[in-house]
Design a protein around this motif. Structure first.
Motif, short mmCIF file in Angstrom:
data_model
loop_
_atom_site.label_atom_id
_atom_site.label_comp_id
_atom_site.label_asym_id
_atom_site.label_seq_id
_atom_site.Cartn_x
_atom_site.Cartn_y
_atom_site.Cartn_z
N ILE A 163 37.93 -24.49 24.90
CA ILE A 163 37.52 -24.00 23.58
C ILE A 163 37.84 -24.99 22.46
CG2 ILE A 163 38.03 -22.23 21.84
CD1 ILE A 163 38.11 -20.23 24.24
N PRO A 164 39.07 -25.52 22.33
CA PRO A 164 39.33 -26.44 21.20
C PRO A 164 38.51 -27.72 21.27
CG PRO A 164 41.21 -26.34 22.70
CD PRO A 164 40.30 -25.24 23.09
N ALA A 165 38.28 -28.25 22.48
CA ALA A 165 37.49 -29.47 22.61
C ALA A 165 36.05 -29.22 22.19
CB ALA A 165 37.54 -29.99 24.04
N LEU A 166 35.49 -28.08 22.59
CA LEU A 166 34.12 -27.76 22.23
C LEU A 166 33.99 -27.52 20.72
CD1 LEU A 166 33.30 -25.38 25.22
CD2 LEU A 166 32.28 -27.63 24.80
N TYR A 174 33.16 -33.25 23.78
CA TYR A 174 32.20 -32.31 24.37
C TYR A 174 32.35 -32.25 25.88
CZ TYR A 174 27.93 -30.25 26.12
OH TYR A 174 27.04 -29.45 26.81
N TRP A 175 32.42 -33.43 26.52
CA TRP A 175 32.50 -33.42 27.99
C TRP A 175 33.85 -32.94 28.48
CZ3 TRP A 175 28.29 -32.98 30.36
CH2 TRP A 175 27.12 -33.59 29.90
N ILE A 176 34.90 -33.14 27.69
CA ILE A 176 36.20 -32.55 28.04
C ILE A 176 36.07 -31.02 28.03
CG2 ILE A 176 38.56 -32.18 27.21
CD1 ILE A 176 38.49 -35.13 26.25
N GLY A 177 35.45 -30.49 26.98
CA GLY A 177 35.25 -29.05 26.92
C GLY A 177 34.35 -28.56 28.04
N GLU A 204 24.24 -32.94 17.07
CA GLU A 204 24.18 -33.46 18.43
C GLU A 204 24.74 -32.48 19.46
OE1 GLU A 204 23.23 -36.37 21.27
OE2 GLU A 204 22.79 -36.33 19.13
N TYR A 205 25.90 -31.86 19.08
CA TYR A 205 26.61 -31.05 20.08
C TYR A 205 26.79 -29.59 19.66
CZ TYR A 205 27.78 -35.67 21.84
OH TYR A 205 27.69 -36.94 22.33
N GLY A 206 26.30 -29.22 18.45
CA GLY A 206 26.54 -27.87 17.95
C GLY A 206 26.01 -26.79 18.87
N PHE A 207 24.75 -26.89 19.22
CA PHE A 207 24.16 -25.82 20.03
C PHE A 207 24.80 -25.73 21.41
CE2 PHE A 207 20.99 -24.84 23.35
CZ PHE A 207 20.86 -23.49 23.09
N ASN A 208 24.88 -26.87 22.12
CA ASN A 208 25.44 -26.83 23.47
C ASN A 208 26.90 -26.38 23.45
OD1 ASN A 208 23.10 -27.67 24.71
ND2 ASN A 208 23.59 -29.84 24.57
N SER A 209 27.65 -26.83 22.44
CA SER A 209 29.06 -26.42 22.36
C SER A 209 29.15 -24.91 22.12
CB SER A 209 29.76 -27.18 21.24
OG SER A 209 29.86 -28.55 21.54
N GLN A 210 28.34 -24.40 21.20
CA GLN A 210 28.39 -22.97 20.90
C GLN A 210 27.98 -22.13 22.12
OE1 GLN A 210 29.72 -21.57 18.33
NE2 GLN A 210 30.05 -23.46 17.16
N ARG A 253 39.89 -39.03 32.52
CA ARG A 253 39.40 -40.33 32.06
C ARG A 253 38.94 -40.27 30.59
NH1 ARG A 253 38.33 -44.29 36.04
NH2 ARG A 253 39.05 -43.61 38.09
N TYR A 254 38.29 -39.20 30.20
CA TYR A 254 37.91 -39.08 28.79
C TYR A 254 39.15 -38.98 27.90
CZ TYR A 254 32.83 -38.60 29.31
OH TYR A 254 31.51 -38.85 29.54
N GLU A 255 40.13 -38.20 28.35
CA GLU A 255 41.36 -38.06 27.56
C GLU A 255 42.12 -39.38 27.48
OE1 GLU A 255 42.30 -33.30 28.28
OE2 GLU A 255 43.26 -34.80 29.55
#
Length: 783
Positions: free
Chosen positions: A545-548, A529-532, A558-564, A508-510
């Motif tokens: 990995i690429p989505a994050l 982020y949510w796809i990742g 906003e998403y740097g820490f959680n993504s990392q 759905r996100y895609e």
């Protein structure tokens, strides 16, 4: 007759002479008791509590001795009672109860049995053991010497039954007092009053009224008479005997007993209001100011307000209702008064009706949501706003109003705006009802996409994810190009996330990103982020990995820490050292390194160690260690950490790590290797004796190969540093002549042997080894 008189006189003379001639008899039991009694009276008379308690405590042993010495003396019951009182007044309650129980059980009857029972009764009463207390007071009632004490005991017995909820037993006891001619008047009158209350509690109104009415006559204590009159009036009012009730209430209001007047005034006003004598209600209110409890005051002001309303004196009514509302804030009575105050303003076309209704609803709607007056207050506001053509504001007022009241022409607008406002204000059930009516009546209205989207969000807020998903899917299907479809894709994806259907969430996100390629950066970053995140949950790390990375790049704050962090987990799962190291460094730059699990640091440290990246190995192994609790870190990591620190010159830190390893290691070869590193570390910090001990301990374990060679080299280095060049040469020559070593080690050993021999004055021998070094390693000295 004269003979009889002379005979009687003679007998009296003889009796008197006999009594005077009788010998005196010693009675130590009597004398000592009198002394104890005098001490007891003195203790009772003391005004200072500490002194009084001390006197009781000092008297108690004397009374115990007396009872032990004179157990059968006539004064023994009294002494035992005094002893119990001494214990009780001293605070030794268990001892007091034991002694007083003994008086009752041993002596069975008499004054002191009654006194002991009285004390135990009050003790049980204070501790709310009412049934037990009643038993003791019954003994007081039957054994006391005086009528006052007997009927006081009976009254207390009745009170115990009353407190314990045994109404019939209480009635029986109070009736005994009421019927007893020798009972003190105060007990008989109070017993009758209590009987009235008890019959009233049993809903035996006539019997209750008879009891109260019997006390409304001259000669009865004023407080009892007025109390009875008030209750007689209340019961008469309940039995629809209005005139009798008013007479009783007037009697109360004319008395001097102030505490009953407020209730009488309120009750009298109620009777007059019921008879529609509204002016008389005012007159009663004006008769006097008898402030009572807030609940009573609320009744009085409400009745006065209603009477003013009936007489269309709205300004006066508003004043009274406001006073009533203030008495018990937020109560049902306050709610009623507040509603009637609004109604007065509405009748006089007062200003700011909508704001006043809002204030009223804010206070009372959460507490009385189903009261008809809430509906009527909303109607006041809705009608006022509708007359001003403020339909959007009116929608909130029509929450529980039949929509047809506003007319067909305004129905669609009303349903749409009401639903919108209700959803914004958090009344999602109301919003859903309004939006559903709108879609049912106007399915092709241009506002349908907004209505579907809003209804879906209301379902979502109520936790009804299935209904919300149906709305979002309907919006996507019916209006795929509408921008609200992007919102539907996003919210439906969140629903799938909550349901842990991660593949469908990702889809759905895609789909949203494909259908709406020009979304705002925040929305796109959120989707990436949510796809990742979803791909990580299903272990598809290559797609995660690429989505994050994109989410982190687009909105790092906003998403740097959680993504990392997720990239760390993905890289760790893939055993991708380079990406893991990069992600770990990124997280540590944000001062969030403490969020990374120790095992990740350890794994990364081992990979760096094996790759010869000793500085990074030392850093990561250090982050993965637990110096505050060394045994929580596996020993192999302490060994690697110690070695890495030695190699990069952190000798002090190396000694700590190696110490943790050596505390637990048992394998001889591992221990020898660690002792080698420890010797090097000690040498590095200049602790030559400790270095020599470590090296010798390592050799004592008889290691083979490179470890043995390295230990001998270290011993040579230690001796060299101590300027013991001959000993150094002996260690170096063993490596050169005896041990096989790799070229680097052999070259170092030849050079060190040359230096040691040269320093010890053996230049010729030193030159031999220098020639060997130049022959075997011609480029060594050049380097």
């Amino acid at each position: 007759m004269r003979f009889l008189s002379l005979l009687l006189a003679l007998i009296a003379t003889v009796t008197l002479a006999s009594a005077q001639d009788a010998p005196l008899v010693a009675d130590p039991g009597h004398d000592q008791f009198e002394f104890c009694k005098q001490l007891y009276r003195q203790a009772n008379a003391m005004q200072v509590e500490q002194e009084r308690v001390r006197a009781y405590q000092q008297l108690a042993p004397r009374l115990e001795q007396y009872i032990n010495r004179f157990p059968r003396h006539a004064n023994a019951p009294a002494a035992s009672y005094y002893l119990g009182e001494c214990y009780y007044q001293s605070g030794y309650l268990d001892s007091a109860r034991q002694v007083l129980h003994g008086v009752i059980n041993r002596y069975k009857t008499g004054r002191y049995v009654a006194l002991s029972a009285n004390r135990l009764g009050y003790d049980a009463f204070v501790n709310k053991r009412y049934n037990q207390a009643a038993i003791y007071f019954e003994k007081v009632a039957t054994m006391s010497d005086t009528a006052k004490e007997r009927y006081r005991g009976r009254y207390q017995e009745a009170s115990c039954y009353r407190y314990s909820g045994q109404t019939d037993q209480a009635i029986k006891s109070y009736s005994l007092i009421e019927a007893a001619q020798d009972a003190p008047v105060v007990y008989r009158e109070n017993a009758t009053l209590r009987l009235g209350y008890l019959y009233f509690s049993k809903k035996e109104l006539q019997r209750a009224l008879d009891k109260f009415a019997s006390l409304v006559k001259p000669g009865i204590a004023a407080n009892i008479r007025v109390d009875a009159a008030l209750n007689a009036g209340l019961i008469s009012q309940q039995m629809k005997k209005g005139d009798d009730a008013v007479s009783y209430f007037k009697m109360v209001m004319l008395s001097k007993e102030e505490k009953f007047k407020s209730r009488a005034q309120a009750a009298m006003m109620n009777s007059l209001y019921a008879s529609k004598d509204y002016q008389a209600v005012f007159d009663t209110m004006k008769r006097g100011n008898y402030p009572g409890k807030p609940a009573t005051e609320a009744i009085k002001f409400t009745l006065a307000g209603r009477s003013a309303y009936q007489l269309k004196r709205y300004d006066l009514a508003i004043k009274y209702f406001a006073e009533a509302e203030r008495q018990i804030p937020l109560s049902k009575e306050a709610f009623e008064a507040g509603y009637y105050r609004l109604l007065c303003f509405f009748n006089i076309k007062g200003s700011n009706i909508p704001k006043q209704v809002d204030a009223f609803l804010e206070v009372y709607q959460p507490r009385f949501p189903r009261q008809p007056k809430i509906h009527k207050a909303l109607l006041m506001k809705a009608e006022t706003l509708f007359d001003e053509n403020k339909f959007r504001e009116a929608a909130s007022a029509y929450n529980q109003i039949t929509p047809e009241l506003v007319g067909e022409d305004n129905l669609a607008n009303l349903l749409f705006k009401r639903g919108w406002c209700l959803s914004e204000s958090g009344d999602h059930n109301g919003a859903i009802r309004s939006f559903t009516d709108f879609l049912k009546l106007y399915p092709d209205d241009e506002r349908s996409p907004s209505v579907i989207a809003r209804r879906g969000k209301s379902y979502l807020s109520l936790g009804d994810r299935a209904s919300a998903l149906r709305d979002f899917d309907e919006l996507i299907k019916r209006f795929p190009q509408n921008k609200l479809a992007a919102l539907a894709w996003q919210n439906s994806a969140r629903i799938k996330k909550e349901a842990q259907d991660y593949p469908e969430m990702i889809r759905r996100y895609e789909s949203m990103l494909i259908s709406f390629p020009k979304l705002g950066k925040a929305t796109e970053a959120n989707a990436q982020y949510w796809i990742g995140w979803g791909n990580y949950q299903i272990k598809d790390y290559e797609k995660a990995i690429p989505a994050l990375e994109q989410a982190s790049e687009m909105m790092p704050e906003e998403y740097g820490f959680n993504s990392q962090m997720l990239l760390i987990y993905c890289s760790y799962a893939q055993k991708d050292k380079a990406r893991l190291q990069s992600a770990v460094n990124a997280v540590r730059k944000k001062d969030q390194g403490h969020q990374i699990q120790p095992q990740i640091y350890r794994w990364l440290g081992v990979q760096c160690f094996n790759g010869g990246e000793l500085k990074d190995a030392e850093r990561f192994l250090g982050l993965g260690s637990t110096p505050e609790d060394p045994r929580q870190t596996p020993k192999a990591f302490w060994k690697m950490l110690g070695h890495a620190r030695v190699e990069i010159g952190k000798n002090e830190e190396a000694l700590v790590a190696l110490g943790h390893f050596l505390d637990v290691v048992e394998e001889p070869f591992w221990k020898a290797e660690a002792l080698l590193d420890q010797a090097k570390a000690y040498l590095g910090v200049g602790k030559l004796d400790e270095a020599k001990t470590s090296a010798e301990d390592g050799l004592a374990l008889r290691p083979k190969g490179d470890v043995n060679t390295a230990l001998r080299l270290v011993l040579g280095d230690i001796a060299f540093s101590s300027q013991d060049y001959e000993t150094a040469a002996k260690s170096y020559v063993v490596v050169v002549e005896v041990h096989e070593a790799d070229k680097k080690v052999r070259a170092d050993a030849l050079y060190k042997l040359y230096q040691a021999l040269n320093k010890s004055g053996k230049a010729t021998e030193a030159k031999v080894y220098l020639n060997t070094l130049n022959k075997e390693f011609p480029d060594y000295l050049k380097k």
